[in-house]
Scaffold this active site. Structure first.
Site, PDB file in Angstrom:
ATOM      1  N   HIS A 103       0.814  -1.213   0.000  1.00  0.00           N
ATOM      2  CA  HIS A 103       0.000   0.000   0.000  1.00  0.00           C
ATOM      3  C   HIS A 103       0.852   1.270   0.000  1.00  0.00           C
ATOM      4  O   HIS A 103       0.346   2.355  -0.294  1.00  0.00           O
ATOM      5  CB  HIS A 103      -0.994  -0.005   1.173  1.00  0.00           C
ATOM      6  CG  HIS A 103      -0.397   0.295   2.514  1.00  0.00           C
ATOM      7  ND1 HIS A 103      -0.107  -0.685   3.439  1.00  0.00           N
ATOM      8  CD2 HIS A 103      -0.069   1.463   3.108  1.00  0.00           C
ATOM      9  CE1 HIS A 103       0.374  -0.136   4.536  1.00  0.00           C
ATOM     10  NE2 HIS A 103       0.415   1.174   4.354  1.00  0.00           N
ATOM     11  N   ASP A 114       0.249  -7.549   1.505  1.00  0.00           N
ATOM     12  CA  ASP A 114       0.751  -6.186   1.656  1.00  0.00           C
ATOM     13  C   ASP A 114       2.276  -6.124   1.677  1.00  0.00           C
ATOM     14  O   ASP A 114       2.863  -5.308   2.383  1.00  0.00           O
ATOM     15  CB  ASP A 114       0.179  -5.535   2.925  1.00  0.00           C
ATOM     16  CG  ASP A 114       0.195  -4.006   2.855  1.00  0.00           C
ATOM     17  OD1 ASP A 114       0.291  -3.471   1.734  1.00  0.00           O
ATOM     18  OD2 ASP A 114       0.141  -3.361   3.916  1.00  0.00           O
ATOM     19  N   GLY A 165       2.902   6.576   8.149  1.00  0.00           N
ATOM     20  CA  GLY A 165       4.226   6.786   7.567  1.00  0.00           C
ATOM     21  C   GLY A 165       5.232   5.761   8.025  1.00  0.00           C
ATOM     22  O   GLY A 165       6.281   5.581   7.421  1.00  0.00           O
ATOM     23  N   ASN A 166       4.925   5.058   9.146  1.00  0.00           N
ATOM     24  CA  ASN A 166       5.791   3.978   9.624  1.00  0.00           C
ATOM     25  C   ASN A 166       5.608   2.719   8.791  1.00  0.00           C
ATOM     26  O   ASN A 166       6.369   1.768   8.930  1.00  0.00           O
ATOM     27  CB  ASN A 166       5.478   3.649  11.081  1.00  0.00           C
ATOM     28  CG  ASN A 166       6.547   4.143  12.031  1.00  0.00           C
ATOM     29  OD1 ASN A 166       7.668   4.410  11.621  1.00  0.00           O
ATOM     30  ND2 ASN A 166       6.211   4.255  13.294  1.00  0.00           N
ATOM     31  N   SER A 167       4.554   2.663   7.981  1.00  0.00           N
ATOM     32  CA  SER A 167       4.265   1.479   7.180  1.00  0.00           C
ATOM     33  C   SER A 167       5.465   1.111   6.320  1.00  0.00           C
ATOM     34  O   SER A 167       6.026   1.958   5.632  1.00  0.00           O
ATOM     35  CB  SER A 167       3.053   1.723   6.279  1.00  0.00           C
ATOM     36  OG  SER A 167       1.889   1.855   7.042  1.00  0.00           O
ATOM     37  N   THR A 199       3.045  -2.705   9.350  1.00  0.00           N
ATOM     38  CA  THR A 199       2.045  -2.555   8.290  1.00  0.00           C
ATOM     39  C   THR A 199       0.819  -1.765   8.696  1.00  0.00           C
ATOM     40  O   THR A 199       0.208  -1.114   7.865  1.00  0.00           O
ATOM     41  CB  THR A 199       1.604  -3.931   7.751  1.00  0.00           C
ATOM     42  OG1 THR A 199       0.839  -3.765   6.566  1.00  0.00           O
ATOM     43  CG2 THR A 199       0.779  -4.706   8.763  1.00  0.00           C
ATOM     44  N   ALA A 200       0.399  -1.798   9.958  1.00  0.00           N
ATOM     45  CA  ALA A 200      -0.868  -1.140  10.302  1.00  0.00           C
ATOM     46  C   ALA A 200      -0.932  -0.876  11.795  1.00  0.00           C
ATOM     47  O   ALA A 200      -0.323  -1.568  12.610  1.00  0.00           O
ATOM     48  CB  ALA A 200      -2.057  -2.017   9.891  1.00  0.00           C
ATOM     49  N   LEU A 243      -6.648 -25.857  -1.875  1.00  0.00           N
ATOM     50  CA  LEU A 243      -7.135 -27.201  -1.632  1.00  0.00           C
ATOM     51  C   LEU A 243      -8.153 -27.623  -2.687  1.00  0.00           C
ATOM     52  O   LEU A 243      -8.330 -28.812  -2.950  1.00  0.00           O
ATOM     53  CB  LEU A 243      -7.773 -27.291  -0.246  1.00  0.00           C
ATOM     54  CG  LEU A 243      -6.812 -27.348   0.947  1.00  0.00           C
ATOM     55  CD1 LEU A 243      -7.568 -27.140   2.240  1.00  0.00           C
ATOM     56  CD2 LEU A 243      -6.063 -28.670   0.971  1.00  0.00           C
ATOM     57  N   GLY A 244      -8.864 -26.663  -3.260  1.00  0.00           N
ATOM     58  CA  GLY A 244      -9.887 -26.984  -4.246  1.00  0.00           C
ATOM     59  C   GLY A 244     -11.178 -27.457  -3.609  1.00  0.00           C
ATOM     60  O   GLY A 244     -11.681 -28.542  -3.924  1.00  0.00           O
TER      61      GLY A 244
END
Length: 474
Positions: A123, A153, A225-227, A243-244, A286-287
């Site tokens: 992001h 992400d 901004g630390n992301s 990340t968040a 796995l389907g």
């Protein structure tokens, strides 16, 4: 034990000093300008020793870490029209559109100095036309895009390998709740910042809108901004990519001790795939389709508790079929990891690579059963013509995991060729197909399986923005 005690004393002292400094700043701001004191009051100093031991510090470790944490600056060129998104007026008056450059800031971590590889969040660089990286020594370098994975992400960039410092990647699976961690990043573009805390939880999932999840939770402040910045242990090794942060009032309302980082075990896997597969991630599946187990189902299936993923459909030729799974089976664990429901199983699948061997803990007719499956490649897109001539010209894809975490199920219309039969039927790019007259489905394999027999009448129920409607396919 002595090292841990020293570190705890340092963190405690730092926290106390931070609170003291904040109080001094607040009091200074609240004091009228004309009320300056006649003489300055001496400020208390931190002790040089505690219990006869020198006060420990994180500074030596951070001196090694901070050169590997970079600021990421992105630019995106967009066309802005005074008519907004109205396509008719934008076509009639194209000369009134103007180009605007959107800029944003984030953080990144150098993880390979020889190759110049930088990890950051998807992001942070999403939609960017230009990306540059500023090092701690002030150099700004152009960054080339290697690849990114929106569902975890993670993004990888490459910069010129000129006198770089990289962080070693630690084994994040060894993290325990209570371990000390330090978050380093570049919030607001003001320069590097450092916050400290402990690991509050590992393997955290179930957060809405954040894709596939296996987060490290920490009370270290992760500010806007630390992301993409670094979460390191006290040895200065990378354990996670920030990340968040979570705050019910929004990220700008401040930190409340709920920060999340992508563990290095996952980031390393995704980075390896992005480099090896020309910038994309190939996931295993796995389907099968499944649903949550409620109390009524649990009683009917002879289960002790209402949890697990109830298998409702097994696709022919898939990993689940080869493993011997059947509709009515309940998956309660995978590779020893507890599975509470459909979303938990999907999250587990999404974090595994193609060819992974999965040990499944199953309940069949209320009795325990152990099965083993080898994950097969999950298709990323499907041409409508392969399903039905009435869908010719459309391409369908899996929903972004962020949409799934927000409560959607179905498939995404990835593209529609102009003048095609699908376009003439009113299908548009970015429509979300949530149901169809062919039968029930929750994802791309289920959508494909629902066309086993061509329906006489084909109707798609779609979401377009915030509107829902039925679209007959002629």
């Amino acid at each position: 034990m002595r090292t841990a005690t020293k570190t705890l004393l340092a963190l405690t002292a730092a926290a106390a000093f931070g609170g003291f400094a904040a109080t001094v700043m607040r009091d200074g701001l609240e004091t009228p300008a004309e009320a300056a004191p006649a003489a300055a009051t001496p400020m208390a100093a931190l002790p040089t020793a505690v219990g006869g031991q020198p006060l420990p510090s994180l500074a030596p470790m951070l001196a090694k870490v901070t050169p590997a944490v970079v600021s990421v600056h992105t630019k995106q060129r967009v066309r802005v029209s005074p008519f907004g998104n109205d396509p008719m007026f934008r076509r009639m008056f194209p000369e009134l559109s103007q180009e605007r450059i959107n800029e944003s800031l984030g953080s990144g971590v150098i993880v390979d100095a020889q190759q110049g590889l930088v990890l950051t969040n998807h992001h942070v660089i999403e939609g960017a036309d230009e990306v540059s990286v500023t090092l701690s020594d002030g150099r700004t370098l152009k960054a080339d895009f290697v690849g990114s994975d929106p569902d975890t992400d993670i993004a990888v960039m490459k910069i010129p390998p000129q006198n770089l410092r990289a962080l070693p990647l630690a084994d994040s699976s060894a993290l325990r709740v209570g371990d000390f961690v330090v978050a380093v990043g570049n919030p607001f573009g003001i320069g590097q910042t450092v916050t400290s805390g402990i690991v509050s939880a590992v393997g955290r999932s179930g957060l809405r809108g954040l894709g596939f999840q296996h987060f490290i939770q920490t009370d270290a402040s992760i500010n806007p901004g630390n992301s993409g910045g670094a979460l390191v242990n006290l040895n200065g090794e990378l354990v996670g990519v920030n990340t968040a942060s979570f705050n019910p009032r929004g990220s700008m309302a401040g930190n409340i001790g709920l920060g999340f980082a992508i563990p290095t075990s996952l980031a390393r896997n995704i980075m390896g795939q992005l480099i090896a597969n020309n910038g994309v991630v190939i996931r295993g599946t796995l389907g099968l389709e499944s649903q949550d187990v409620n109390a009524r189902l649990a009683q009917g299936l002879g289960l002790d508790e209402a949890r697990g993923a109830l298998v409702t459909q097994v696709f022919a030729g898939g990993a689940a079929a080869s493993a011997g799974l059947k509709p009515g089976d309940v998956i309660v664990a995978a590779n020893g990891e507890r599975i509470d429901g459909r979303d938990g199983l999907r999250n587990f699948e999404g974090l595994q690579a193609v060819g992974s061997r999965i040990a499944l803990d199953v309940r069949r007719d209320g009795k325990p059963l152990q099965l083993s499956a080898t994950l097969r490649e999950q298709p990323k897109s499907l041409a409508g013509l392969e399903l039905d001539p009435r869908l010719a010209g459309a391409v369908f894809a899996e929903l972004p995991e962020q949409l799934r975490q927000s409560g959607y199920a179905g498939v995404l219309v990835e593209s529609v060729a102009r003048g095609s039969r699908a376009a003439q039927n009113g299908l548009q790019k970015s429509d979300v197909v949530v149901a169809a007259s062919t039968g029930s489905f929750a994802d791309l394999p289920g959508f494909r399986a629902s066309f086993t027999q061509a329906p006489a009448q084909l109707v798609l129920r779609i979401m377009r923005g915030n509107r829902r409607g039925d679209l007959p396919m002629q």
